[in-house]
Write an enzyme that holds these catalytic residues in place. Sequence first.
Site, PDB file in Angstrom:
ATOM      1  N   HIS A  96     -16.716  38.336  38.903  1.00  0.00           N
ATOM      2  CA  HIS A  96     -16.879  37.366  37.816  1.00  0.00           C
ATOM      3  C   HIS A  96     -17.690  36.167  38.309  1.00  0.00           C
ATOM      4  O   HIS A  96     -17.761  35.911  39.503  1.00  0.00           O
ATOM      5  CB  HIS A  96     -15.520  36.890  37.299  1.00  0.00           C
ATOM      6  CG  HIS A  96     -14.738  36.139  38.324  1.00  0.00           C
ATOM      7  ND1 HIS A  96     -13.976  36.764  39.285  1.00  0.00           N
ATOM      8  CD2 HIS A  96     -14.618  34.804  38.559  1.00  0.00           C
ATOM      9  CE1 HIS A  96     -13.426  35.857  40.058  1.00  0.00           C
ATOM     10  NE2 HIS A  96     -13.793  34.651  39.643  1.00  0.00           N
ATOM     11  N   HIS A 153     -22.421  32.165  40.920  1.00  0.00           N
ATOM     12  CA  HIS A 153     -22.460  33.295  41.834  1.00  0.00           C
ATOM     13  C   HIS A 153     -21.296  34.236  41.532  1.00  0.00           C
ATOM     14  O   HIS A 153     -20.394  33.889  40.776  1.00  0.00           O
ATOM     15  CB  HIS A 153     -22.350  32.812  43.290  1.00  0.00           C
ATOM     16  CG  HIS A 153     -21.037  32.170  43.589  1.00  0.00           C
ATOM     17  ND1 HIS A 153     -20.788  30.834  43.312  1.00  0.00           N
ATOM     18  CD2 HIS A 153     -19.875  32.667  44.100  1.00  0.00           C
ATOM     19  CE1 HIS A 153     -19.534  30.549  43.650  1.00  0.00           C
ATOM     20  NE2 HIS A 153     -18.960  31.641  44.131  1.00  0.00           N
TER      21      HIS A 153
END
Length: 173
Positions: free
Chosen positions: A127, A45
């Site tokens: 990220h 995620h």
Amino acid sequence: MSPPATRLFFALWPAPDVAQEIDAGWTAPAHAHCGGRRMRPDTLHITLAFLGNVDPGQVSPLAAIARALPVPPGTIRLERYGRFDRPGVVWAGPAEADAALLALHTALWQALAPLGYVPTEPTYRPHVTLLRNTRTEPPDAPAPLVWHYDRCVLVRSDPGGQARYHVLAHSGG
């Protein structure tokens, strides 16, 4: 005695097929080069807001924010690896966050502000954590991967060695 705090965060969560693409195309080559512990595809995620330990009474208002947050469809282009030295984390992310993603990040924190939450990082660096406990820099990045998103999720993180995440609420639902 009050109930224990719950560890929560808001995130962009990829569809299962995209998570598999990230795992095969990005995590696998990074792992072959760096070692460490791979994140499972179902845990991949991009965090939008990490809240940490939250009083259980805050879960319902936070879920309401997740359901009400407008999330215009957008894309994230994974095109580079990076590494956080201290925890030995290897990650994948865009070369630069686009305006739509930054606007979503800002809108979420604005919605959280009335509940007393403030961003913990001065600069948002989107990220996807791929590996933990690495000791080397990642290899050259593979071909870019485009991830389409259209919702944000509120997630509970259970303590333990392996990440165990539970989606509590999502935008539009």
